[in-house]
Enzyme design. Structure first.
Site, short mmCIF file in Angstrom:
data_model
loop_
_atom_site.label_atom_id
_atom_site.label_comp_id
_atom_site.label_asym_id
_atom_site.label_seq_id
_atom_site.Cartn_x
_atom_site.Cartn_y
_atom_site.Cartn_z
N HIS A 183 0.83 -1.22 0.00
CA HIS A 183 0.00 0.00 0.00
C HIS A 183 0.86 1.27 0.00
CE1 HIS A 183 -3.28 -2.73 1.41
NE2 HIS A 183 -2.28 -3.26 2.11
N LYS A 205 15.91 22.01 -10.23
CA LYS A 205 15.22 20.79 -10.63
C LYS A 205 16.06 19.85 -11.48
CE LYS A 205 11.16 20.16 -10.88
NZ LYS A 205 9.77 20.09 -10.54
N GLU A 253 9.31 9.05 -16.66
CA GLU A 253 7.91 9.44 -16.85
C GLU A 253 7.40 9.02 -18.24
OE1 GLU A 253 9.40 13.41 -15.20
OE2 GLU A 253 7.23 13.67 -15.25
#
Ligand code: ARG
Length: 463
Positions: free
Chosen positions: A161, A288, A295
């Site tokens: 989970h 960043k 992705e």
């Protein structure tokens, strides 16, 4: 050839050429030119067979052979001019062959139809993709093995989970993907062995009255045998669907792993650092470093599984044998294959280059009461409590630790004995994450010893 003249391939029956819209919906040359090499290989095998069986004279066969090589080199060098009026790759090649060698070209289509021709070309093309996927999967598995071997005993949290569950080893996590990609490889190899039969010689749908030798063409093209039923040979695309099915499952695995890399490379986790080579920066936020490759791999399944669904829809409900609907098989498969190969290669590169942050993994492994199960097991093993009662006692200890804002190993013996008097100092041994993973020696368990066995096994299998 202009739109208004009748088609040179079947002009006999037609007085006028097609409407421009008809030509636009009908033509496949815009995409099936990707099968040019396969088309010419199929034609060469067919021509050689027509010669060997005496159906076409040796001199015509020789002219065809040479002419096809010329056409192939024109295509390879980019000199070939593809024509939409000529519909597809088969007629483009034949038309150019006619320009190059003249009348003998007209004999090439003896005992053949575009129906068995396209089925052959497409099988050859998909077979190449299955081989490419095979190589891509093996390379990825090797990269994962490298990670697993280096970090066979590094501890990290195992999740269920996405909540901390029990400590596992980095090597064990990497090897889980080795198993998944190995099954993908099995599906790819299985599909290849089933699809490796030759449709060539099925002709339009019923076979031919010429004394062809289908075994000869099958051999020449690397097929195991000719397909046994001519109707089946020209009308099924299940081989492409099997490729898409295997590709979809593989893409699903890639997507899950990509998702983990996205999470793991975030500032909150810092489990891995992706290399600069497989990351991108932001145009506005200087700090960043984005996991764009991961992705995009995560997203590729949309196209691949979409192709699977699209081709399934094309094929459902088609009566035997060939229908033009089947021309819609190729673009989907081409796109899915491109996407899969790129995703496999990008994943391999990312895995090879990434650095697992051992200290961060270990810190995370010890937090979140990850050894609670070890504690419960200890109560069963040493104090002979029934597991349900041990679960209850451990739950109370977790609640206490939560209240004191500490982890389980930070509780004192007095804290522990306050919950169950039988607990002794020895319990602290099982609360350490390294002891926890080392104890999980069951077959398939996370213990470093087991992980190293699996790494050795897979290294031997992959050679
Ligand atoms: N371009 C066609 C395809 O991709 C080739 C086969 C055409 N056959 C025919 N009977 N019209 O399916």
């Amino acid at each position: 050839m202009s739109d208004t003249t009748s088609n040179q391939m079947w002009g006999g029956r037609f007085a006028a050429g097609p409407d421009a819209i008809m030509e636009a919906i009908n033509a496949s040359i815009g995409f099936d030119q990707r099968m040019a090499a396969q088309d010419i290989a199929g034609s060469r095998a067919h021509a050689a067979m027509l010669g060997a069986t005496g159906i076409v004279s040796p001199s015509d066969v020789e002219a065809i052979r040479k002419g096809l090589l010329t056409v192939l080199s024109e295509i390879e060098t980019g000199a070939f001019v593809f024509s939409t009026a000529l519909e597809d790759i088969h007629m483009n090649v034949e038309s150019r062959l006619t320009e190059v060698i003249g009348t003998p070209a007209g004999r090439l289509h003896t005992a053949r139809s575009r129906n068995d021709q396209v089925a052959t070309d497409f099988r050859l093309w998909v077979r190449d993709q299955l081989d490419a996927a095979d190589a891509g999967l093996v390379a990825l598995m090797r990269a994962l093995l490298g990670q697993a071997e280096a970090g066979a005993d590094w501890v990290m949290p195992g999740f269920t989970h996405l909540q901390t569950a029990q400590p596992v080893t980095w090597g064990h996590h990497m090897m889980a993907y080795v198993e998944m990609f190995a099954r993908d490889l099995g599906r790819v190899r299985d599909a290849r062995s089933r699809m490796n039969e030759s449709p060539l010689g099925a002709a339009a749908l019923a076979g031919t009255s010429f004394p062809i030798d289908r075994h000869m063409t099958a051999d020449a093209l690397g097929f195991d045998r000719p397909m046994a039923n001519s109707l089946d040979a020209v009308s099924d695309r299940d081989f492409a669907l099997e490729f898409l099915g295997a590709a979809s499952i593989c893409a699903m695995h890639l997507s899950r792993f990509a998702e983990e890399l996205v999470i793991w490379s975030s500032a909150q986790f810092r489990f891995v650092t992706l290399s600069d080579r497989f990351s991108t920066g932001s145009s506005i936020m200087p700090q960043k470093k984005n996991p764009d490759a991961a992705e995009l791999i995560r997203a590729k399944i949309g196209r691949i599984f979409g192709a699977n669904v699209a081709l399934m829809m094309v094929m459902k409900g088609l009566p035997l044998a060939y229908s033009k609907d089947m021309q819609e098989d190729k673009e989907q498969v081409f796109d899915a294959a491109d996407s899969l190969m790129l995703a496999l290669a990008a994943m391999e590169g990312m895995v090879r280059d990434m650095t697992a942050n051992r200290a961060a993994l270990e810190r995370a492994a010890a937090s979140g009461f990850s050894t609670a199960t070890d504690l419960a097991d200890w109560l069963v093993r040493v104090l002979d409590l029934p597991f349900r009662q041990a679960h209850h006692v451990t739950g109370a200890l977790v609640a206490l630790a939560e209240k004191k804002d500490c982890d389980l190993p930070d509780l004192t013996l007095a804290d522990m004995q306050g919950v169950h008097e039988g607990i002794t100092e020895a319990v602290f041994e099982v609360l350490g994450v390294h002891n926890s993973v080392a104890s999980r020696l069951s077959h398939g368990g996370t213990a470093p010893l087991r992980v190293r066995e699996q790494v050795a096994r897979w290294k031997e299998i992959l050679g």
